[in-house]
Design an enzyme around this catalytic site. Structure first.
Site, PDB file in Angstrom:
ATOM      1  N   ASP A  39      93.048  85.563  68.018  1.00  0.00           N
ATOM      2  CA  ASP A  39      93.429  86.347  66.851  1.00  0.00           C
ATOM      3  C   ASP A  39      94.922  86.660  66.891  1.00  0.00           C
ATOM      4  O   ASP A  39      95.524  86.728  67.976  1.00  0.00           O
ATOM      5  CB  ASP A  39      92.652  87.660  66.816  1.00  0.00           C
ATOM      6  CG  ASP A  39      91.170  87.451  66.569  1.00  0.00           C
ATOM      7  OD1 ASP A  39      90.808  86.425  65.969  1.00  0.00           O
ATOM      8  OD2 ASP A  39      90.378  88.325  66.984  1.00  0.00           O
ATOM      9  N   TYR A  67      89.047  87.898  79.791  1.00  0.00           N
ATOM     10  CA  TYR A  67      89.906  88.757  78.967  1.00  0.00           C
ATOM     11  C   TYR A  67      90.083  90.122  79.610  1.00  0.00           C
ATOM     12  O   TYR A  67      89.184  90.622  80.291  1.00  0.00           O
ATOM     13  CB  TYR A  67      89.287  88.980  77.583  1.00  0.00           C
ATOM     14  CG  TYR A  67      89.104  87.741  76.754  1.00  0.00           C
ATOM     15  CD1 TYR A  67      90.093  87.326  75.850  1.00  0.00           C
ATOM     16  CD2 TYR A  67      87.937  86.987  76.851  1.00  0.00           C
ATOM     17  CE1 TYR A  67      89.915  86.187  75.076  1.00  0.00           C
ATOM     18  CE2 TYR A  67      87.760  85.846  76.082  1.00  0.00           C
ATOM     19  CZ  TYR A  67      88.749  85.460  75.189  1.00  0.00           C
ATOM     20  OH  TYR A  67      88.569  84.330  74.434  1.00  0.00           O
ATOM     21  N   ASP A  81      87.941  95.451  64.863  1.00  0.00           N
ATOM     22  CA  ASP A  81      89.173  95.691  65.601  1.00  0.00           C
ATOM     23  C   ASP A  81      90.016  96.707  64.846  1.00  0.00           C
ATOM     24  O   ASP A  81      89.595  97.245  63.809  1.00  0.00           O
ATOM     25  CB  ASP A  81      89.940  94.378  65.858  1.00  0.00           C
ATOM     26  CG  ASP A  81      90.389  93.688  64.566  1.00  0.00           C
ATOM     27  OD1 ASP A  81      90.408  94.344  63.502  1.00  0.00           O
ATOM     28  OD2 ASP A  81      90.705  92.489  64.630  1.00  0.00           O
ATOM     29  N   ARG A 178      85.326  91.182  70.330  1.00  0.00           N
ATOM     30  CA  ARG A 178      85.234  92.192  69.276  1.00  0.00           C
ATOM     31  C   ARG A 178      83.779  92.590  69.020  1.00  0.00           C
ATOM     32  O   ARG A 178      83.479  93.751  68.739  1.00  0.00           O
ATOM     33  CB  ARG A 178      85.851  91.659  67.984  1.00  0.00           C
ATOM     34  CG  ARG A 178      87.347  91.812  67.907  1.00  0.00           C
ATOM     35  CD  ARG A 178      87.884  91.233  66.626  1.00  0.00           C
ATOM     36  NE  ARG A 178      87.731  89.780  66.590  1.00  0.00           N
ATOM     37  CZ  ARG A 178      87.464  89.085  65.486  1.00  0.00           C
ATOM     38  NH1 ARG A 178      87.263  89.714  64.349  1.00  0.00           N
ATOM     39  NH2 ARG A 178      87.380  87.780  65.533  1.00  0.00           N
TER      40      ARG A 178
END
Length: 291
Positions: A39, A67, A81, A178
């Site tokens: 993103d 992550y 988000d 997310r």
């Protein structure tokens, strides 16, 4: 510029396509692609292929990823988000007990059926899901199997009624972090969304080897495919006769691994990627012709 793989540390605010466009100019070739979209707000490891390295990308997308992220509990958003509009009023999440959070995190670890975030790149009737959502449409995506092999809370901070969790996750390809934030908030009854995301690993490529765009501009080189193949796949050393067979798309005897397998000429040149079939080992991708 030769054939190879480039690992970029994507900056915040850039789309993955923006990075591809920049690297096309820096590397002096139109043939640049990426494996695994990030993103715009996310940073970290973005694996690019240059020239014939683009043919490697389909074999890289399926690798697991890691992550570092921050999840804010106390508010759900349309996009899962911080970029999206709030869904309802905030809830006070500051007093959530660590044991309750730990139990909800544990329930989101392992093999799961995850509904992707509606602002994903998944196509719905030929249009990207995120485009439909941003156009005001409702999107109902089916759940898909994913694996969350690690989901650890490193730190928690209560502020303004919210509870921020710094987490590390390791997930299979196709998992939406997310969506983990969304589902964690839903399980705790307070809503949740992602406020920060940094990819620290994609397959074997870690953040420690990722280069900023400024570093790429100063030294526009790629990792040679032969070296990358030895990192990614089992290796099979070919005879000169086998090189000739593979270079023309022929079959070899089945190997010890189903594939992909890196097939190398006697001089170390990467000739092809092989995969086993009922007829034997077949080239999945031919990269060098017989000399």
């Amino acid at each position: 510029m030769g054939d190879g793989i480039l690992v970029v540390d994507k900056p915040s605010g850039w789309t993955s396509h923006d990075v591809v466009g920049r690297c096309r100019r820096l590397l002096g070739t139109r043939r640049v692609g990426h494996a695994g979209t990030l993103d715009p707000a996310a940073t970290g490891v973005l694996v690019l292929g240059a020239n014939r390295g683009t043919k490697f990308l389909t074999h890289l997308v399926a690798h697991d990823k890691a992550y570092a992220a921050t999840i804010r509990l106390g508010l759900a958003t349309v996009t899962d988000d911080a970029e999206g509009e709030p869904l309802g009023a905030p809830a006070d999440a500051s007093a959530l007990a660590p044991d309750a959070v730990a139990a909800a995190v544990s329930a989101l670890t392992g093999d799961l059926q995850q509904v992707p975030s509606s602002v994903s790149a998944i196509k719905v009737d030929g249009q990207r899901s995120y485009a439909r959502v941003r156009g005001g449409q409702e999107v109902d995506l089916p759940a898909r199997p994913v694996t969350v092999s690690r989901f650890d809370v490193l730190q928690r901070r209560a502020e303004g009624g919210f509870l921020d969790l710094d987490v590390v996750v390791e997930v299979s390809s196709g998992t939406y972090v997310r969506a983990l934030a969304r589902d964690l908030g839903a399980a705790l009854g307070v809503g949740g969304h992602l406020t920060a995301l940094r990819r620290t690993r994609s397959g074997p490529f870690g953040i420690e080897e990722a280069r900023t765009l400024e570093q790429v501009e100063q030294d526009p080189v790629v990792q040679p495919l032969a070296l990358v193949a030895r990192r990614l796949f089992p290796a099979r050393e070919l005879t000169a006769a086998e090189v000739a067979t593979v270079s023309h798309g022929g079959f070899l005897r089945a190997g010890e691994h189903p594939g992909p397998v890196g097939a190398f000429a006697p001089d170390g040149t990467l000739v092809a990627l092989l995969g086993d079939t009922a007829r034997g080992a077949k080239p999945l991708l031919v990269l060098a012709a017989a000399g």
